[in-house]
Write a protein that holds these residues in place. Structure first.
Motif, short mmCIF file in Angstrom:
data_model
loop_
_atom_site.label_atom_id
_atom_site.label_comp_id
_atom_site.label_asym_id
_atom_site.label_seq_id
_atom_site.Cartn_x
_atom_site.Cartn_y
_atom_site.Cartn_z
N SER A 40 0.84 -1.21 0.00
CA SER A 40 0.00 0.00 0.00
C SER A 40 0.87 1.25 0.00
N GLU A 41 1.91 1.20 0.82
CA GLU A 41 2.86 2.31 0.90
C GLU A 41 3.53 2.55 -0.46
N ALA A 42 3.97 1.47 -1.10
CA ALA A 42 4.63 1.58 -2.41
C ALA A 42 3.68 2.15 -3.45
N LYS A 43 2.45 1.69 -3.43
CA LYS A 43 1.45 2.17 -4.39
C LYS A 43 1.20 3.66 -4.18
N VAL A 49 8.24 -2.28 -6.33
CA VAL A 49 8.71 -3.14 -5.24
C VAL A 49 9.58 -4.26 -5.81
N ILE A 50 10.69 -4.52 -5.14
CA ILE A 50 11.51 -5.68 -5.46
C ILE A 50 11.47 -6.56 -4.21
N ALA A 51 10.78 -7.69 -4.33
CA ALA A 51 10.60 -8.61 -3.21
C ALA A 51 11.57 -9.77 -3.36
N ASN A 52 12.43 -9.94 -2.36
CA ASN A 52 13.44 -10.99 -2.35
C ASN A 52 12.97 -12.11 -1.43
N PHE A 53 12.56 -13.23 -2.01
CA PHE A 53 12.18 -14.41 -1.23
C PHE A 53 13.44 -15.24 -1.05
N SER A 54 13.92 -15.33 0.19
CA SER A 54 15.17 -16.04 0.44
C SER A 54 15.10 -16.81 1.75
N ALA A 55 16.22 -17.42 2.12
CA ALA A 55 16.28 -18.21 3.35
C ALA A 55 17.64 -18.01 4.01
N ALA A 56 17.65 -18.00 5.33
CA ALA A 56 18.88 -17.77 6.08
C ALA A 56 19.94 -18.85 5.82
N TYR A 75 19.23 2.80 -5.27
CA TYR A 75 17.95 3.10 -5.91
C TYR A 75 16.85 3.38 -4.87
N PRO A 76 16.91 4.55 -4.21
CA PRO A 76 15.91 4.86 -3.18
C PRO A 76 14.50 5.04 -3.72
N SER A 77 14.36 5.15 -5.04
CA SER A 77 13.02 5.30 -5.63
C SER A 77 12.29 3.96 -5.70
N LEU A 78 12.99 2.87 -5.39
CA LEU A 78 12.39 1.54 -5.38
C LEU A 78 12.24 1.08 -3.93
N MET A 79 11.32 0.14 -3.69
CA MET A 79 11.15 -0.42 -2.36
C MET A 79 11.69 -1.85 -2.37
N PHE A 80 12.64 -2.12 -1.50
CA PHE A 80 13.28 -3.43 -1.42
C PHE A 80 12.75 -4.18 -0.20
N THR A 100 15.30 -20.57 -3.97
CA THR A 100 15.71 -19.30 -3.37
C THR A 100 17.11 -18.96 -3.88
N PRO A 101 17.41 -17.69 -4.07
CA PRO A 101 16.48 -16.57 -3.96
C PRO A 101 15.58 -16.44 -5.20
N THR A 102 14.39 -15.92 -4.99
CA THR A 102 13.49 -15.56 -6.08
C THR A 102 13.09 -14.11 -5.87
N PHE A 103 13.24 -13.32 -6.90
CA PHE A 103 12.91 -11.89 -6.84
C PHE A 103 11.67 -11.62 -7.68
N PHE A 104 10.71 -10.91 -7.08
CA PHE A 104 9.54 -10.45 -7.81
C PHE A 104 9.60 -8.94 -7.93
N PHE A 105 9.27 -8.43 -9.09
CA PHE A 105 9.23 -7.00 -9.34
C PHE A 105 7.76 -6.64 -9.49
N LEU A 106 7.27 -5.75 -8.63
CA LEU A 106 5.84 -5.44 -8.58
C LEU A 106 5.59 -3.95 -8.77
N LYS A 107 4.58 -3.65 -9.56
CA LYS A 107 4.15 -2.27 -9.75
C LYS A 107 2.65 -2.24 -9.46
N ASN A 108 2.25 -1.38 -8.54
CA ASN A 108 0.84 -1.32 -8.12
C ASN A 108 0.32 -2.68 -7.68
N GLY A 109 1.21 -3.46 -7.03
CA GLY A 109 0.82 -4.77 -6.52
C GLY A 109 0.80 -5.88 -7.55
N GLN A 110 1.08 -5.55 -8.81
CA GLN A 110 1.05 -6.54 -9.89
C GLN A 110 2.47 -6.90 -10.31
N GLN A 111 2.68 -8.18 -10.57
CA GLN A 111 4.00 -8.64 -11.00
C GLN A 111 4.32 -8.12 -12.39
#
Length: 139
Positions: A40-43, A49-56, A75-80, A100-111
């Protein structure tokens, strides 16, 4: 290239898991509510948004973590965002995470894009392409 496919148990205490993963402007996502709030904040702010799905326990994830942090500062204009697949198992499953890792790039909540694996040049390339596309569309 650089992927973890199986889950293993970590010997680390839970409190140590994010030490090398979070830094710069990377925000850890610890719940579905947290995820919804960040999207919501990103929108609202017009951020991709760049979402990094990873594991320790994932070696390639650990290798890429400092680079992901660097990118977040560059890139402060993006949300990580960082999502630990072991902490948010059901949520990660809903995103069909197979490695892992898998990165999703989202704009307005859509991939708008996806990257599987710890491929630094490809991650940088996709971020640059997304920023160029946003700049050309007047956003």
């Amino acid at each position: 290239m650089g992927q973890c496919f199986t889950k293993a148990q970590s010997d680390q205490a839970d409190s140590d898991q994010h030490v090398e993963f979070v830094g710069g402007n990377v925000c850890p996502v610890t719940s579905k509510e947290d995820w919804d709030q960040k999207l919501s904040e990103a929108k609202r702010d017009g951020k991709i948004v760049i979402a990094n799905f990873s594991a320790a326990w994932c070696g390639p994830c650990r290798m890429l973590a400092p680079f992901f942090c660097e990118l977040s500062e560059k890139y402060p204009s993006l949300m990580f965002l960082l999502i630990d697949v072991d902490e948010l198992t059901d949520f990660s499953t809903s995103w069909d995470i197979k490695a892992t890792p898998t990165f999703f790039f989202l704009k307005n909540g859509q991939q708008i894009d996806k990257l599987v694996g710890a491929n630094k040049p490809e991650l940088q390339k996709k971020i640059t392409a997304i920023l160029d596309s946003a700049a050309n569309s007047g956003q």
